[in-house]
Design an enzyme around this catalytic site. Structure first.
Site, PDB file in Angstrom:
ATOM      1  N   CYS A 149      -9.781  31.025 -37.973  1.00 16.67           N
ATOM      2  CA  CYS A 149      -8.842  31.573 -36.983  1.00 16.67           C
ATOM      3  C   CYS A 149      -8.105  32.828 -37.456  1.00 16.67           C
ATOM      4  CB  CYS A 149      -7.853  30.489 -36.553  1.00 16.67           C
ATOM      5  SG  CYS A 149      -7.298  29.480 -37.921  1.00 16.67           S
ATOM      6  N   HIS A 242      -1.524  33.357 -34.736  1.00 17.95           N
ATOM      7  CA  HIS A 242      -1.528  33.761 -36.152  1.00 17.95           C
ATOM      8  C   HIS A 242      -1.244  35.261 -36.245  1.00 17.95           C
ATOM      9  CE1 HIS A 242      -2.863  29.871 -37.250  1.00 17.95           C
ATOM     10  NE2 HIS A 242      -4.099  30.118 -37.662  1.00 17.95           N
TER      11      HIS A 242
HETATM   12  P1  NAP Z   1      -8.172  17.458 -35.226  1.00 12.28           P
HETATM   13  O1  NAP Z   1      -7.091  17.670 -34.230  1.00 12.28           O
HETATM   14  O2  NAP Z   1      -7.894  16.644 -36.420  1.00 12.28           O
HETATM   15  O3  NAP Z   1      -9.460  16.834 -34.439  1.00 12.28           O
HETATM   16  C1  NAP Z   1     -10.607  16.372 -35.121  1.00 12.28           C
HETATM   17  C2  NAP Z   1     -11.630  15.788 -34.161  1.00 12.28           C
HETATM   18  O4  NAP Z   1     -12.728  15.272 -34.941  1.00 12.28           O
HETATM   19  C3  NAP Z   1     -11.112  14.616 -33.311  1.00 12.28           C
HETATM   20  O5  NAP Z   1     -11.719  14.623 -32.049  1.00 12.28           O
HETATM   21  C4  NAP Z   1     -11.586  13.393 -34.099  1.00 12.28           C
HETATM   22  O6  NAP Z   1     -11.772  12.235 -33.293  1.00 12.28           O
HETATM   23  C5  NAP Z   1     -12.928  13.888 -34.594  1.00 12.28           C
HETATM   24  N1  NAP Z   1     -13.374  13.125 -35.761  1.00 12.28           N
HETATM   25  C6  NAP Z   1     -12.688  12.837 -36.900  1.00 12.28           C
HETATM   26  N2  NAP Z   1     -13.430  12.052 -37.713  1.00 12.28           N
HETATM   27  C7  NAP Z   1     -14.595  11.828 -37.083  1.00 12.28           C
HETATM   28  C8  NAP Z   1     -15.760  11.082 -37.393  1.00 12.28           C
HETATM   29  N3  NAP Z   1     -15.869  10.417 -38.553  1.00 12.28           N
HETATM   30  N4  NAP Z   1     -16.783  11.081 -36.512  1.00 12.28           N
HETATM   31  C9  NAP Z   1     -16.700  11.749 -35.348  1.00 12.28           C
HETATM   32  N5  NAP Z   1     -15.605  12.479 -34.975  1.00 12.28           N
HETATM   33  C10 NAP Z   1     -14.568  12.513 -35.837  1.00 12.28           C
HETATM   34  O7  NAP Z   1      -8.687  18.854 -35.797  1.00 12.28           O
HETATM   35  P2  NAP Z   1      -8.639  20.328 -35.106  1.00 12.28           P
HETATM   36  O8  NAP Z   1      -7.418  21.065 -35.518  1.00 12.28           O
HETATM   37  O9  NAP Z   1      -8.970  20.184 -33.657  1.00 12.28           O
HETATM   38  O10 NAP Z   1      -9.857  21.048 -35.847  1.00 12.28           O
HETATM   39  C11 NAP Z   1     -11.198  20.721 -35.533  1.00 12.28           C
HETATM   40  C12 NAP Z   1     -12.157  21.635 -36.296  1.00 12.28           C
HETATM   41  O11 NAP Z   1     -11.951  22.988 -35.919  1.00 12.28           O
HETATM   42  C13 NAP Z   1     -11.945  21.579 -37.809  1.00 12.28           C
HETATM   43  O12 NAP Z   1     -13.197  21.680 -38.437  1.00 12.28           O
HETATM   44  C14 NAP Z   1     -11.053  22.779 -38.084  1.00 12.28           C
HETATM   45  O13 NAP Z   1     -11.174  23.238 -39.394  1.00 12.28           O
HETATM   46  C15 NAP Z   1     -11.612  23.780 -37.075  1.00 12.28           C
HETATM   47  N6  NAP Z   1     -10.679  24.824 -36.645  1.00 12.28           N
HETATM   48  C16 NAP Z   1      -9.421  24.525 -36.214  1.00 12.28           C
HETATM   49  C17 NAP Z   1      -8.573  25.558 -35.783  1.00 12.28           C
HETATM   50  C18 NAP Z   1      -7.177  25.309 -35.276  1.00 12.28           C
HETATM   51  O14 NAP Z   1      -6.464  26.301 -34.991  1.00 12.28           O
HETATM   52  N7  NAP Z   1      -6.719  24.057 -35.136  1.00 12.28           N
HETATM   53  C19 NAP Z   1      -9.026  26.888 -35.793  1.00 12.28           C
HETATM   54  C20 NAP Z   1     -10.310  27.134 -36.208  1.00 12.28           C
HETATM   55  C21 NAP Z   1     -11.127  26.114 -36.628  1.00 12.28           C
HETATM   56  P3  NAP Z   1     -10.664  11.050 -33.210  1.00 12.28           P
HETATM   57  O15 NAP Z   1      -9.579  11.535 -32.290  1.00 12.28           O
HETATM   58  O16 NAP Z   1     -11.434   9.926 -32.635  1.00 12.28           O
HETATM   59  O17 NAP Z   1     -10.173  10.819 -34.610  1.00 12.28           O
END
Ligand code: NAP
Length: 350
Positions: A149, A242
């Site tokens: 990001c 950001h």
């Molecule tokens: P998050 O809120 O923690 O969400 C994670 C997701 O993954 C949830 O839907 C969760 O499902 C699922 N998950 C976790 N463990 C799992 C498993 N064992 N099997 C299948 N699904 C599973 O994280 P986020 O902030 O959305 O980020 C998601 C991804 O995008 C990450 O790789 C992060 O590095 C990337 N990212 C995030 C941002 C940002 O600004 N937030 C920016 C760029 C990239 P449950 O709800 O069922 O646990």
């Protein structure tokens, strides 16, 4: 036009919810299925997901049953907002099963045959897909990623300048929003009245991803741009958006006015192709002394535009500036959707 059915992997997370929000009314894509972890699978989305967006949960997804993240779900394109701990394996399984995987996660970003795509900057990198499919023995499936990001707004700022004057080195200090840490992120007592000068694993990503994005393709492989970056990242008490303080040294030094004009006039393939999520203009250059600011500027161009201000001479390098992008939209879900729109426009999703 008949809409293309898509699945959202990790649909309950911060990025997954943004996918749901942005895809619910998308003119080209239709949400056919939602997946998450075993904790959520089997429940209706409205029950599995604690919705934290500033618009209501779309009616169309409320009663959809969340599926396990396995490649037997309806849809031909898989948008991945999966936790990085599982994204690597799950995305490989979906690509091998024939899905076009459009991922946010870090796992495959730097692979030699995977595009790290910012459609305005390196749209030609998608032409590695046939090589990727050949390397991995995949017929219709593939993986395309969007950058971190911070790397998205950084590449948007550097790309047009690198093309004209050649970037030699970059010093970047970031002020990163809380939503970048997923939910619940930092405890309130840790972040209110505070700045945290560390985000695990972030600086190495920021220091390498722009080189791949601003690189070229030759002989069916990527040649990374050769500038060096030093990054210092901070978590600040902002919800979304950001901010980056960038100092740039160039191979040939431009003037401040030339830099502003180049950024202002910049336009690229997503705008020419009129992709539904393409911001017009992609970069907004501000002349006020105190802009951009997260609260005032993060929604520029439907939150897909990058705002740049305070462009001025740098006494150490050549030019310095402040850059702002919406981290969960332009830096995550919106970036992946724009990637998918480019893939569709170029025939990769047919
Ligand atoms: P998050 O809120 O923690 O969400 C994670 C997701 O993954 C949830 O839907 C969760 O499902 C699922 N998950 C976790 N463990 C799992 C498993 N064992 N099997 C299948 N699904 C599973 O994280 P986020 O902030 O959305 O980020 C998601 C991804 O995008 C990450 O790789 C992060 O590095 C990337 N990212 C995030 C941002 C940002 O600004 N937030 C920016 C760029 C990239 P449950 O709800 O069922 O646990």
């Amino acid at each position: 036009m008949k809409k293309l059915k898509v699945v959202i992997l990790g649909a309950t997370g911060m990025v997954g919810q943004r996918f749901v929000q942005l895809l619910a009314e998308h003119p080209w894509f239709e949400i056919a299925s939602l997946t998450a972890s075993d904790r959520s699978a089997g429940k209706p989305y409205a029950e599995a997901c604690t919705w934290r967006q500033d618009t209501d949960m779309p009616e169309s997804v409320k009663s959809m049953i969340v599926q396990p993240s396995e490649p037997n779900v309806e849809g031909s394109v898989a948008f991945s907002g999966l936790d990085a701990g599982v994204a690597g394996e799950v995305e490989l399984a979906f690509a091998a099963a024939g899905y076009g995987v459009v991922s946010n996660a870090k796992n495959h970003r730097m692979a030699a045959d995977v595009p790290l795509l910012v459609p305005e900057i390196n749209p030609d990198h998608i032409d590695i897909i046939p090589i990727q499919q050949k390397n991995r023995g995949w017929n219709t499936g593939f993986i395309v990623t969007n950058p971190n990001c911070v790397a998205v707004p950084m590449a948007m700022a550097l790309g047009p300048l690198h093309k004209r004057w050649g970037v030699e080195k970059v010093f970047v200090v970031t002020m990163q929003a809380l939503s970048g840490a997923g939910y619940p992120g930092h405890a309130a007592l840790d972040i209110i009245d505070n700045v945290i000068p560390f985000i695990g694993g972030e600086e190495p990503k920021v220091e390498v991803e722009s080189n791949k994005i601003l690189g070229t393709m030759a002989n069916n492989s990527f040649v990374h741009a050769d500038f060096r970056t030093s990054a210092m990242v901070n978590r600040v008490a902002v919800i979304d958006g950001h901010m980056l303080s960038l100092s740039i040294a160039f191979k040939q030094k431009p003037s401040v006015d030339e830099v502003k004009q180049t950024l202002r006039e910049f336009t690229s393939e997503p705008q020419q192709l009129q992709l539904p999520s393409a911001p017009i203009p992609p970069i907004v250059v501000r002349d006020e002394d105190n802009r951009p600011q997260p609260r005032l500027d993060r929604n520029t161009g439907n939150s897909m535009g990058v705002s740049i201000g305070r462009v001025r001479e740098c006494p150490l390098f050549d030019i310095k500036m402040t850059v702002l992008g919406h981290n969960t939209i332009r830096g995550a879900a919106g970036a992946a959707i724009l990637n998918a729109e480019l893939l569709k426009a170029k025939g990769y999703l047919d």
